[in-house]
Design an enzyme around this catalytic site. Structure first.
Site, PDB file in Angstrom:
ATOM      1  N   GLY A 140       0.815  -1.222   0.000  1.00  0.00           N
ATOM      2  CA  GLY A 140       0.000   0.000   0.000  1.00  0.00           C
ATOM      3  C   GLY A 140       0.844   1.264   0.000  1.00  0.00           C
ATOM      4  O   GLY A 140       0.543   2.237  -0.702  1.00  0.00           O
ATOM      5  N   CYS A 141       1.919   1.256   0.754  1.00  0.00           N
ATOM      6  CA  CYS A 141       2.791   2.439   0.843  1.00  0.00           C
ATOM      7  C   CYS A 141       3.548   2.655  -0.464  1.00  0.00           C
ATOM      8  O   CYS A 141       3.747   3.793  -0.888  1.00  0.00           O
ATOM      9  CB  CYS A 141       3.748   2.297   2.019  1.00  0.00           C
ATOM     10  SG  CYS A 141       2.877   2.178   3.600  1.00  0.00           S
ATOM     11  N   THR A 142       3.943   1.566  -1.104  1.00  0.00           N
ATOM     12  CA  THR A 142       4.617   1.671  -2.392  1.00  0.00           C
ATOM     13  C   THR A 142       3.664   2.245  -3.428  1.00  0.00           C
ATOM     14  O   THR A 142       4.006   3.164  -4.172  1.00  0.00           O
ATOM     15  CB  THR A 142       5.159   0.297  -2.839  1.00  0.00           C
ATOM     16  OG1 THR A 142       6.097  -0.156  -1.865  1.00  0.00           O
ATOM     17  CG2 THR A 142       5.812   0.378  -4.204  1.00  0.00           C
TER      18      THR A 142
END
Length: 154
Positions: free
Chosen positions: A44-46
């Protein structure tokens, strides 16, 4: 106490990927998108970093600075930026002071276990340093586009 819309950007410091202090107040004078995310190099952060990177030129064209923040180290941020050719700056808050000041340090739950972690949150400041919009519990798909639209409306 979380920062509320209409409040001023706090006089606090993060650490840049070069290891140098980065003052939040140094961004006053231009609008700023400040987003908090849990951890480098996770799905998700990527995706969120890639989405903001994909729109970095559009944000720059309207004079808006971008800054992603997590508790990861500057070294880890540098590897994350290099691995995915990210076009946005990242900063570290290893002590969670800024994360807490923005109300993004919250109790979470996974598989019935409670723990403290970073709530994916985004804050849009106007050129005077006033919080124009806050997004909490962000869902990544379409979020960068929504923030860009709000920034254009400043």
């Amino acid at each position: 106490m979380a920062l509320e819309e209409g409040g001023m950007i706090p006089d606090m410091e993060l650490t840049g990927i070069d290891g140098q202090p980065l003052s939040l107040r140094s961004h006053v004078g231009k609008p700023l998108v400040l987003y908090f995310y849990p951890k480098d190099d996770t799905p998700g952060c990527t995706r969120e970093a890639q989405d903001f990177s994909a729109h970095a030129a559009a944000f720059a064209a309207i004079g808006v600075n971008l800054l992603g923040v997590s508790a990861d180290s500057p070294t880890k941020h540098k590897k994350f930026i290099d691995k995915y050719s990210l076009a946005i700056p990242l900063a570290s808050d290893e002590g969670n002071e800024v994360i807490e000041a923005f109300g993004a340090w919250v109790e979470k739950s996974m598989y019935g276990k409670k723990y403290m972690g970073i709530d994916r949150s985004t804050f849009l400041f106007d050129a005077e340093g006033k919080l124009a919009r806050a997004w909490r519990k962000v869902r990544v798909p379409g979020h960068a586009e929504e923030v860009l639209a709000a920034a254009k409306a400043l």
